[in-house]
Write an enzyme that holds these catalytic residues in place. Structure first.
Site, mmCIF file in Angstrom:
data_model
loop_
_atom_site.group_PDB
_atom_site.id
_atom_site.type_symbol
_atom_site.label_atom_id
_atom_site.label_comp_id
_atom_site.label_asym_id
_atom_site.label_seq_id
_atom_site.Cartn_x
_atom_site.Cartn_y
_atom_site.Cartn_z
ATOM 1 N N HIS A 122 0.813 -1.220 0.000
ATOM 2 C CA HIS A 122 0.000 0.000 0.000
ATOM 3 C C HIS A 122 0.845 1.268 0.000
ATOM 4 C CE1 HIS A 122 -3.674 -2.183 0.344
ATOM 5 N NE2 HIS A 122 -3.441 -2.628 1.562
ATOM 6 N N HIS A 160 -6.484 -7.071 -0.422
ATOM 7 C CA HIS A 160 -6.582 -5.644 -0.709
ATOM 8 C C HIS A 160 -5.738 -5.305 -1.934
ATOM 9 C CE1 HIS A 160 -7.118 -6.107 3.706
ATOM 10 N NE2 HIS A 160 -8.127 -5.278 3.500
#
Length: 337
Positions: A122, A160
């Site tokens: 991320h 994710h």
């Protein structure tokens, strides 16, 4: 396939307190693996820290300095999810460096699983987020490009979307980024129409799957989209953001992968690496927040790599099949599917 693992007890020094991405996350995996017949079959490799110059291949200096200063000042929250403790900067260097060390195992004829934390996918070039400080897999990919590699594939099966990795290579044709992830879910990126920009158009591949997707749904996504595209790209190395959070027991998502499903994914990327990259394969730990589920999933993946086999699942769900069909349609502008 001979397999190494990179890990160090020092990864626990990134102390996030009461947090899903807690200091015990890797230690519990290793403690489990040590009780199995797998452990003697693995080569355990110590990491070394990345240098600041390594990080600057991906991240802006202001971002690197922010993490360092926050740690030196006693730590604090970067955002509502992401914490820096006094030892987090050094630990994050060790995570990025451990990922680079994983790629160095190829010279010994080994695939490698980097059991590192904090996770990385991320982290964008200028922002820490989603429990991630520096983008470990992006740093390793940039190091490979600097060493002369011309085609590197990154496959991300974390639940994710790997927004930071996508951002790092959005306009880079020398890196093929492929992500299979739950949609909708944090961080809200990774829609199938996100296919890259500029010279990198066509080299970003997103397969968003609906909540509740099963082992066979993931296998179908690989068969219909990921595998044919990677084969056409013919990478010289395969890197994997190997999140364990698509597991059915993970508390932060709603996918339904079993240990057999993870074994099948590991076998699939191993076969891609063997077919196109002379076996150059490195898996890098990303998410996975149920301790027992993560340990069992990683055990299954390592068994698949070592033994070259994994159980196969059947029955694709209707919703997942529709999602994969839309991803195929989006990618047919760039690839033969």
């Amino acid at each position: 396939m001979d397999v190494a693992v990179v890990w160090d007890p020092a990864y626990a020094e990134h102390d996030t307190g009461e947090h899903p991405e807690g200091a015990d996350r890797i230690a519990t995996v290793v403690e489990h693996l040590e009780t199995t017949d797998l452990w003697p079959r693995l080569v355990v490799v110590e990491p070394r820290p990345a240098t600041v110059d390594d990080l600057l291949l991906v991240h802006r200096r202001a971002h690197v300095d922010l993490i360092r200063r926050t740690a030196e000042s006693g730590g604090g929250w970067i955002d509502g999810d992401t914490y820096v403790s006094p030892r987090s900067y050094e630990t994050a260097l060790l995570a990025a460096g451990g990922t680079v060390v994983a790629t160095e195992q190829w010279a010994q004829g080994r695939a490698c699983f980097a059991l590192v934390r904090p996770p990385g996918h991320h982290a964008t070039p200028d922002r820490a987020m989603g429990f991630c400080l520096f983008n470990n897999i992006a740093v390793a990919a940039r190091r490979l490009l600097a060493a002369g590699y011309e085609r590197v594939a990154i496959v991300d099966w974390d639940v994710h979307h790997g927004n930071g990795t996508q951002a790092a290579f959005i306009d880079e044709p020398r890196v093929l980024f492929c992500s299979v992830h739950q949609w909708p879910l944090y961080p809200g990126s990774g829609w199938l129409t996100e296919c890259g920009e500029g010279d990198g158009e066509g080299f970003t591949v997103n397969v968003p799957l609906p909540p509740g997707s099963l082992d066979r749904d993931y296998a179908h996504a690989f068969e219909a989209v990921i595998e044919p595209i990677v084969a056409q790209y013919a990478p010289q190395a395969v890197l994997v953001s190997a999140g364990q959070d698509p597991h059915a027991d993970d508390p932060l998502a709603s996918m339904m992968l079993s240990e057999d499903g993870f074994a099948q994914l590991a076998l699939r990327v191993a076969r891609l690496a063997e077919a196109h990259s002379e076996g150059r394969l490195a898996l890098v730990l990303e998410g996975g927040y149920d301790r027992r589920a993560s340990a069992l999933a990683i055990e299954a993946e390592l068994r698949a790599l070592l033994d070259g086999r994994a159980p196969e699942a059947r029955c694709v769900t209707e919703r997942a099949a529709a999602s994969v069909a839309r991803a195929v349609e989006a990618q047919q502008r760039y690839w033969t599917l």
